[in-house]
Design an enzyme around this catalytic site. Structure first.
Site, PDB file in Angstrom:
ATOM      1  N   TYR A 168      29.267 -15.025 -13.706  1.00  9.73           N
ATOM      2  CA  TYR A 168      30.745 -15.058 -14.126  1.00  9.73           C
ATOM      3  C   TYR A 168      31.006 -15.933 -15.420  1.00  9.73           C
ATOM      4  CZ  TYR A 168      31.195 -19.475 -10.803  1.00  9.73           C
ATOM      5  OH  TYR A 168      31.186 -20.434 -10.044  1.00  9.73           O
ATOM      6  N   GLU A 169      32.131 -15.925 -15.753  1.00 10.50           N
ATOM      7  CA  GLU A 169      32.594 -16.706 -17.010  1.00 10.50           C
ATOM      8  C   GLU A 169      31.734 -16.017 -18.161  1.00 10.50           C
ATOM      9  OE1 GLU A 169      35.925 -17.885 -15.883  1.00 10.50           O
ATOM     10  OE2 GLU A 169      35.209 -18.330 -17.813  1.00 10.50           O
TER      11      GLU A 169
END
Lengths: 596, 596
Positions: A436-437
Site C-alpha cells: 500500500y501507499e
C-alpha cells in the site's frame, strides 16, 4: 511478550545523526533534548502499556460488519480514546489547529512506537495525519476551520479514498464522479476499495478525502479533483448533522492487520450523491493527494521498521529463554542465542531493523530541514534529498519488515508457526506495507525515473559522496571493533556510484532497461546508504568510548554497523551486477512470459 | 485458479539432466520414458482435477477436535480415498509390499504435484512414505508383514513422533519412556507435539513411529529407541482390534497448512502405556529415524518447490489478466505483465522455482544412483553426492517457497493481501517448510560440518568441478541467447570454490566460525549449483534449437537460465564475502546479543 519502545536508540540517533541539534541551536526548532527525550519516553510507555496489550486480541477478533456498521475489536475504542485524550494524535500538526508542530524526525519515532505496539491501531493515526496534512496544505480556510481542529484532536479520523477496482496503481483510470452544485458544493458518486478505517466505531466522525472526476474533466491524471466528504455532515455550529450518502458496503478478509477495517465505500448509492467540498483547485487533486501520499509513504516505511523492531524484540526474548542443544562455554542445555547460526539470524534482524530506521529518520530529518532551514536554497536542497530518500525508506523498510518478521518466525522454530506465539502475526501484518501507499516496485520506479534525475544527477551524487566520506572515516580509524566494515562499505558505495551512472544514462536513452533494473537499484541504494548511516552513528559511539564512556549500547552500535557492512552491505556487488548486467535478460524473456 | 502440473518441464529435466536415461539403458530401471510420461501425466491430471479444487476450502475450514477425535475439512477424506484407490500412495514403495518401486526422481515429481495442488493434503503422503521407508529398512519381517501392505496401499497412514516440548531440534533431550514387557512388546509413555496427521478421519488406522527411551538407556542420542505404535492394535488376522493408549490431546492453531492437523499426542495417559513394537535395535532408534528424515528432508524441499510453482502459476495468470497503466507497444491499458518491474518479479519467481526443482531432482537422481548402480564404488559416490545435496535442496527450496510466494502476493498488489485471492495462503503454507524436518539453520550446519568434509573435501570439490564445466560450456558457446550467463556462472562457481576451501579449513580449526557462516555458505552453494543445473538443461535446449526444433519451451529454458545467472547467481560474490569475512562480526557481537 511486552513491547519496549527503543527510546534510547532513537534519542541517540537524533542527537548524533540528524540535524535536530543544529536546528535547535539555530532556534528554528524550539525544543531541547530534555523535552524530546521526555516525549519519547512518555510515548514509549503509553505504547507499551496501553496499546500493545490488546494487539493479539485485535488480531484474533478482527473487525465485523453489520448493516454498514463496522465493529472494531474489543479494546480498540478505549485505546484510541486514551491516545487522543493524551494528545498524541496532533503531535505533528500545526499549533494553529491545536497541534504541537513537533519535527518529523520526532513524530516518526512516535509513529514507530504506535505501530510497533499495534499496526492495526497505528495505521488509523497515519491516515488521519495524512488527511490533516493535505487539508493544511491545500484546504480553503473555511474547510480547515471546520475540520482540522477536530482531526488534530483525533475526535474525527481521516481516510484516503483513491483506489477503485480498475484503478489501483494507475490512478489515471479512476471513474468516481463529482458534480458541482449551485451552492458551491459537489455531489460525489462512485465506489472505492481498500479504504483503511473507511468505517469504524472508534471516533465521532470520519473525514474522507476522495479523488473523483468532474463531468468535463480531461482524461488521465490531469482530470482528477480532491474532495472532503465527511461521514456526518457538519452543522454551522460545528455539531454533527445528517449521515452523508457514503456507506461501507463490505470489509476485506485479509492476511493480517485484522484489527484494522479495510472497507469498500460507496458514494451516492442512495441517489443524490454524497456531499463533498473541493480541496484545492478543480483537476489538481492528484497534486494535493501527493502531499498526503509522500508523507504517508515515509510513515508506511516507519510501519515496516515498527513491526521489524517488535519481531526482533520477540525473537531475542525467545532465543534467550529457549534452551536447546549444547554450546561452547555453556553448562547443560544452552539458550539458543548461544548458537552461532541463531546469533546470525538475530543480528540480521537487529541490523536490518536499525538500518531501516536510520533510512526513515534521515528522510524525516531532510523533510524537517526542507521546512525549517532559514536559507531557501538549503531548504530546496533538503527537499530534493527528502524526495530522493522517501522511496528508498518506504521500500527498503517495508521489505525489511517482511524479511525480519519472517526470520523472527524462524528463530522460534515450530513455535513460530503457532499463532498463539505472536511471531507469525508480524509477518501477516507486515506483508501489506510493501504494497500500500505505492507498491515497492512503484517506489523503485519513482526513485529511478524522477528522483535520480534531480539536478541532472547532482543530488544523488552529493549524497553518494557523503556516504563515501563515512566509509573512508571508518577505514581511516582502522579500529578492530569495526572489523572490515570500512572497506566493505566503501565497496558498496562505489558499486552504488557506478550503478547510478549507468542508470542516469539509461533513464535518458534506454528507459525500459532503467525500469527493469529499478528494484535491484533501490536495494543497492539502501545497502550503501543504510550501511553509511549505521556507520555514522557508530563513529559517534566510538568517539564516546574513546573518551571513556562505558555504556554497553555504544559497543552494540559499533557491532551492528560492523555486522551490516560485513554481511549485508556486501550484497552490493551482486546488486550492481543485476542492475548493470541483468536488465537485458528481463526484457528478452518473452518466451518465458508467454508460457508462465 | 486451476493448477497445471509442470509435466513437460519435469519430463524434459529427467531426460536431459538426470541419469534416468542411463539407468534405463543399463536395465536397472525397468521403465521407458513413455511410461514415465504417462505416469506424470496421469498424476498431474489427478492433482489438478481432484486435489487442487478443495485446497482453498480446506484452508478456510481447517481441522477441528472434539473428545480426541479430529475432523479434517470437507472433501479431504474423499480426495484421500480417491488418491489411494488410484494407487498413488505406494509409488515409491517396494513391490514386495504392493508398491511400484518407481525411481525417486519420478516419485519426487509426483510429490511436487500433490503438494502444489494442496500441501495440507500432500504432507500426509510424505509422512506415510517416510514411515514406510523406516519400516522397510529397519523393521523386523513380522512388523513389515503386518504394517507395510496397508501403509503402501494408504489404508493406514504413518506419522513421525519425535518432538517433545523440551526436545525440538535437540532430540538428545527427549524424555518419552518405553518399558519392555515379558511378551517382547513395549509400553510407551510420554507427550509428543507438532505431530502432523497424528489424528484424523481419513484412513482406518494410524501407524505412529515414536522415539522413546528405555529405563536403562544411556543419556543423549545414543539412548533413543524407535517404536511402532498403532492407533488401533492389529489382530493376528490383520483386522483392527482395541484402541491403543494413544490420544490426541489438542491441535495447533497455525499460520498455514490449516487443512492438515498438527497434533499433541499423549502416550500411556490412561495408565498402562501404549503398546509399541521395537524397530531395529534398542538404543539405535535415531539411526533408524534418520533413514526416514533424510528422505523426508528431500520431500520437504519438494514441498517448497510445489508451493513456489503454484504461486508462480497464479502470479503469471493474474499478471496477464490484470490491466493497469500504459506500456510501450500496448494500446490502452496494459496487462501488468508488460511492465518491466513486474516481468522481473515473475522471472524471479520462475527462475527460483526452477532452480529449486533442479536441486531437488538432482538430489533424487543421486539417491537413485546410490541405490541402483551396479558398481558399489559408484553407488557410494552417488550416496555421498546425495548426502551433500540433501540439505541444500531442503533449505534452498523451502526458502524459495517463502520468497516466491511472498513475491506472488506482491504481483497481485492489494488483491494479494485479500485471502479470497489465494495468493496469501501460499506464503502461510510455505512458511513451515523452512522449519520442520530440521530447520534450515540445521541443514546449513549439517552441510558444513558433516557433508563438506566427506572424503576430505573430495566429494564437494568434484561437484564444484562439474558446475565449473557447465559454466565453461556456456561461455564457450558464446551465444547471444545466453547473454552473460557463462561468465556470471563461472564467477559464482569460483566464489563457491574459494568459500569451500575456507570452510573446510574452519571446520577443522575454527568450528564456531564455520557455524557462523553456514547459512550464507549453503545459499552460495545453491546459487552456483542451481545456476549450473539450469544452464545444463538450457544447453540441451540450445542444442535442440540448433538442430531445428522450434518448441517455444526450449527458448524459455535458455531465458530462465540466463536470468538466473545474470540476476540471481550474481549474489554469489556477496555471499562469499559474508562467508569468508562475516563470521567474525557474528561471534564478536556480544554487546548486541546482551541488549537485544
Amino acid at each position: 511478550m511486552s513491547y519496549r519502545a527503543p527510546v534510547e536508540e532513537i534519542s541517540y540517533f537524533l542527537k548524533t545523526s540528524t540535524s535536530l541539534p543544529e536546528l535547535m541551536a539555530q532556534g528554528v526548532v524550539d525544543l531541547s533534548f530534555d523535552v524530546v527525550d521526555a516525549v519519547l519516553d512518555e510515548a514509549g510507555k503509553f505504547a507499551g502499556s496501553v496499546v500493545a496489550p490488546f494487539d493479539r486480541v485485535a488480531d484474533k477478533q478482527g473487525c465485523t460488519i453489520k448493516d454498514g456498521a463496522v465493529t472494531t475489536p474489543e479494546g480498540m475504542r478505549a485505546a484510541y480514546e486514551a491516545w487522543t485524550e493524551a494528545g498524541w494524535c496532533g503531535v505533528a500538526a500545526e499549533e494553529e489547529f491545536g497541534g504541537q508542530n513537533l519535527p518529523t524526525s520526532v513524530t516518526s519515532a512516535l509513529t514507530e512506537f504506535w505501530n510497533a505496539a499495534s499496526p492495526a491501531f497505528g495505521i488509523c493515526g497515519v491516515l488521519t495525519l495524512g488527511a490533516i496534512e493535505a487539508l493544511t496544505a491545500h484546504g480553503a480556510p473555511q474547510l480547515q476551520h471546520i475540520f482540522l481542529p477536530k482531526m488534530v484532536a483525533g475526535t474525527w479520523t481521516g481516510t484516503m479514498n483513491l483506489t477503485e477496482p480498475q484503478a489501483g496503481s494507475d490512478l489515471a483510470a479512476l471513474r468516481s464522479k463529482a458534480v458541482k452544485q449551485a451552492d458551491g458544493t459537489y455531489r460525489i458518486f462512485g465506489t472505492k476499495i481498500f479504504i483503511t478505517y473507511g468505517e469504524h466505531d472508534i471516533a465521532e466522525n470520519i473525514v474522507h478525502l476522495v479523488l473523483a472526476r468532474l463531468p468535463d474533466a480531461p482524461a488521465g491524471t490531469r482530470g482528477i479533483s480532491l474532495f472532503v466528504v465527511p461521514k456526518f455532515l457538519v452543522n454551522e455550529d460545528g455539531s454533527l448533522g445528517a449521515h452523508n450518502d457514503v456507506v461501507c458496503a463490505g470489509i476485506e478478509h485479509k492476511l493480517g492487520l485484522h484489527g484494522s477495517p479495510t472497507c469498500t465505500m460507496t458514494f451516492g448509492e442512495k441517489g443524490e450523491g454524497a456531499i463533498g467540498y473541493l480541496v484545492g483547485e478543480e483537476n489538481r487533486g492528484l497534486a494535493c493527494m501527493f502531499t498526503m501520499m509522500n508523507n504517508a509513504r515515509l510513515a508506511v516505511g516507519v510501519q515496516g521498521v515498527a513491526v521489524a523492531e517488535r519481531a526482533t524484540q520477540r525473537a531475542f526474548a525467545y532465543a534467550k529463554d529457549r534452551k536447546q542443544g549444547k554450546a561452547p562455554g555453556v553448562e547443560g542445555s544452552a539458550p539458543i542465542i548461544a548458537h552461532p547460526d541463531v546469533k546470525r539470524m538475530l543480528l540480521t534482524m537487529r541490523a536490518e531493523t536499525d538500518a531501516a530506521r536510520a533510512l526513515c529518520l534521515k528522510t524525516a530529518d531532510a523533510l524537517d530541514r526542507s521546512r525549517l532551514l532559514p536559507d531557501p536554497i538549503a531548504r530546496a536542497a533538503a527537499l530534493a534529498e527528502a524526495s530522493l530518500l522517501t522511496p528508498v525508506a518506504k521500500a527498503f523498510s517495508t521489505d525489511a519488515g517482511i524479511e525480519v518478521s519472517s526470520l523472527g518466525i524462524q528463530v522460534h522454530g515450530g513455535m513460530g508457526y503457532v499463532e498463539e506465539t505472536g511471531a507469525a502475526q508480524h509477518l501477516r501484518d507486515a506483508r501489506i506495507f510493501a504494497i500500500y501507499e505505492g507498491t515497492n516496485g512503484i517506489q523503485a520506479i519513482d526513485l529511478v525515473t524522477r528522483k535520480l534525475t534531480q539536478e541532472g544527477g547532482d543530488v544523488v551524487n552529493a549524497l553518494i559522496a557523503d556516504y563515501r566520506e563515512t566509509a573512508e572515516e571508518v577505514s581511516a580509524l582502522n579500529a578492530p571493533d569495526f572489523g572490515h566494515a570500512g572497506p566493505r562499505l566503501a565497496e558498496a558505495v562505489d558499486a552504488l556510484g557506478r550503478a547510478t551512472r549507468v542508470m542516469l544514462d539509461r533513464v535518458a536513452d534506454e528507459p525500459a532497461k532503467a525500469l527493469a533494473a529499478a528494484t535491484p537499484y533501490l536495494r543497492l541504494y539502501a545497502r550503501a546508504a543504510g550501511g553509511a548511516f549505521l556507520a555514522r552513528t557508530a563513529l559517534a559511539a566510538y568517539a564516546e568510548r574513546a573518551g571513556g564512556a562505558t555504556d554497553p549500547r555504544l559497543a552494540a552500535r559499533i557491532a551492528v554497523a560492523r555486522f551490516f557492512a560485513e554481511n549485508l552491505a556486501v550484497e552490493a556487488k551482486g546488486l550492481e551486477e543485476a542492475v548493470t548486467g541483468g536488465a537485458g535478460g528481463v526484457l528478452e524473456a518473452e518466451a518465458v512470459l508467454a508460457i508462465g
